[in-house]
Design an enzyme around this catalytic site. Structure first.
Site, PDB file in Angstrom:
ATOM      1  N   GLU A  81       0.807  -1.223   0.000  1.00  0.00           N
ATOM      2  CA  GLU A  81       0.000   0.000   0.000  1.00  0.00           C
ATOM      3  C   GLU A  81       0.839   1.271   0.000  1.00  0.00           C
ATOM      4  O   GLU A  81       0.309   2.361  -0.218  1.00  0.00           O
ATOM      5  CB  GLU A  81      -0.927  -0.010   1.221  1.00  0.00           C
ATOM      6  CG  GLU A  81      -2.036  -1.046   1.107  1.00  0.00           C
ATOM      7  CD  GLU A  81      -2.908  -1.129   2.345  1.00  0.00           C
ATOM      8  OE1 GLU A  81      -2.459  -0.685   3.421  1.00  0.00           O
ATOM      9  OE2 GLU A  81      -4.032  -1.661   2.245  1.00  0.00           O
ATOM     10  N   GLU A  90       6.983 -21.652   8.281  1.00  0.00           N
ATOM     11  CA  GLU A  90       7.367 -20.752   9.370  1.00  0.00           C
ATOM     12  C   GLU A  90       8.424 -21.351  10.295  1.00  0.00           C
ATOM     13  O   GLU A  90       9.039 -20.639  11.083  1.00  0.00           O
ATOM     14  CB  GLU A  90       6.142 -20.354  10.192  1.00  0.00           C
ATOM     15  CG  GLU A  90       5.552 -21.456  11.035  1.00  0.00           C
ATOM     16  CD  GLU A  90       4.441 -20.927  11.937  1.00  0.00           C
ATOM     17  OE1 GLU A  90       4.578 -21.089  13.157  1.00  0.00           O
ATOM     18  OE2 GLU A  90       3.467 -20.354  11.429  1.00  0.00           O
TER      19      GLU A  90
END
Length: 303
Positions: A85, A116
Site C-alpha cells: 500500500e 514458518e
C-alpha cells in the site's frame, strides 16, 4: 526450541468467551467487540517504543535504506499488505518497503505447511534481496518465537542493521533479539489461539503507524494531505485535484491546469500555486529540499 504454547498469552483461554458458542449472534459479537476495544490500549502502552521505531525507519529512508518486513501466516500477510500500500499512497518505489512471508508468494493466498519453522529460509530471503546495514528489518509474529522470523532477525543483526520486533507476548525471543521491541500484549483471543483476531489487529495498527509516521517524517504528507499520491485510476485523479484545492484554496480549473503543467505531481502543483513558480522552478526547489514542501516554501520567500 521448546514450544511451551500454554505459557504464551496469545495461546491462553479467554474467560470472557468460554461459552461463546452458546450465545446469540448479537451476544457473541458483543464479546468480540468488547475484546477488540482492548487492542488500542495495548498499542497505546508501547507508543514510546513505536516512536523509536518510526524515527529509526525515517532515518534509514533519509540515507536511502529500505524497510523490510519478515513474517509468517497472518503476520506475514499483514506485512505484505502494508508494503503493497505504500507506493500508491505515498508514491514510494516498490522496493522501498518490502514484505517477505514464509513460504513466498503462494503463502499470501494459502497456508504453506512448515514454512514458518524454517529459520534458515528467513535468512536466505533477506540475502536474496541484498539486505544491508542501511536497511531496517521488522520481524512480525504474534507469538514472538516464529523460527522463520528469528532467522531473519539474527541474520539482519549480523549485518549491523537496526532490527524491530512486533509481537503480542512480553519478553519473547524476538523481543530479546531485536534492537526495538514492540510487544502489544492484547491478551487471549476470543477463539483460543486465533491470533488473526486481536493480535492481528494490533499488528495492523502498529504497521500503519510505522509507515505512516515514517512517511510523514520523510515529507510525504503536507498538513494531513498525502501529497505524493499517484493518480493510477479515476478516483485517485480526483483525489489529486482535491488535495491541490485543499492545500492552496485554488479552483478546480486551476488545479487541473496546474497538475497538467507538472505531469500530475501533487507536490509540484501545490508549490507552483503557493509560491507562484513555474513547474521547473518548483521541481528544482523540491529536489533541493528533499521533497519537503514547507522547506521549499520558506526558501522561495513564502510561508
Amino acid at each position: 526450541m521448546s514450544l511451551n504454547l500454554h505459557r504464551l498469552v496469545t495461546e491462553g483461554r479467554n474467560i470472557a468467551s468460554e461459552n461463546i458458542d452458546q450465545l446469540s449472534t448479537a451476544e457473541m459479537l458483543k464479546v468480540i467487540n468488547d475484546e477488540d476495544k482492548k487492542v488500542a490500549l495495548a498499542v497505546e502502552a508501547i507508543l514510546p517504543e513505536i516512536t523509536q521505531a518510526v524515527e529509526a525507519i525515517a532515518a534509514a529512508f533519509a540515507q536511502g535504506g529500505r524497510l523490510i518486513y519478515s513474517g509468517a501466516g497472518t503476520s506475514g500477510r499483514l506485512g505484505v499488505l502494508d508494503a503493497s500500500e505504500c507506493p500508491p499512497t505515498f508514491g514510494t518505489a516498490p522496493e522501498q518497503v518490502i514484505g517477505l512471508i514464509a513460504g513466498g508468494h503462494k503463502a499470501i493466498l494459502q497456508a504453506v505447511e512448515n514454512a514458518e519453522d524454517n529459520a534458515e529460509q528467513g535468512a536466505r530471503d533477506l540475502q536474496a534481496i541484498d539486505f544491508s546495514a542501511q536497511d531496517i528489518l521488522v520481524g512480525i509474529a504474534a507469538s514472538g518465537r516464529t523460527p522463520y522470523v528469528l532467522g531473519a532477525l539474527g541474520w539482519a543483526k549480523q549485518r549491523d542493521a537496526v532490527t524491530i520486533a512486533i509481537s503480542c507476548n512480553a519478553q519473547s525471543p524476538m523481543a530479546e533479539c531485536a534492537d526495538i521491541a514492540l510487544s502489544a500484549v492484547v491478551g487471549p483471543e476470543v477463539v483460543t489461539g486465533s491470533s488473526r483476531l486481536k493480535a492481528g489487529t494490533a499488528q495492523k495498527m502498529i504497521l500503519n503507524m510505522l509507515t505512516t509516521g515514517a512517511m510523514i517524517r520523510s515529507g510525504k504528507v503536507f498538513g494531513n494531505l498525502m501529497v505524493d499520491v499517484e493518480a493510477t485510476n479515476l478516483k485517485l485523479i480526483q483525489r489529486q485535484k482535491n488535495i491541490v484545492i485543499d492545500a492552496t484554496g485554488c479552483s478546480t480549473e486551476e488545479a487541473e491546469l496546474t497538475l497538467k503543467a507538472c505531469n500530475g505531481q501533487c507536490k509540484t502543483a501545490i508549490l507552483m500555486l503557493l509560491a507562484e513558480l513555474t513547474a521547473e522552478q518548483a521541481q528544482a526547489l523540491l529536489i533541493e529540499h528533499k521533497g519537503f514542501i514547507r522547506s521549499a516554501l520558506i526558501a522561495s520567500g513564502n510561508k
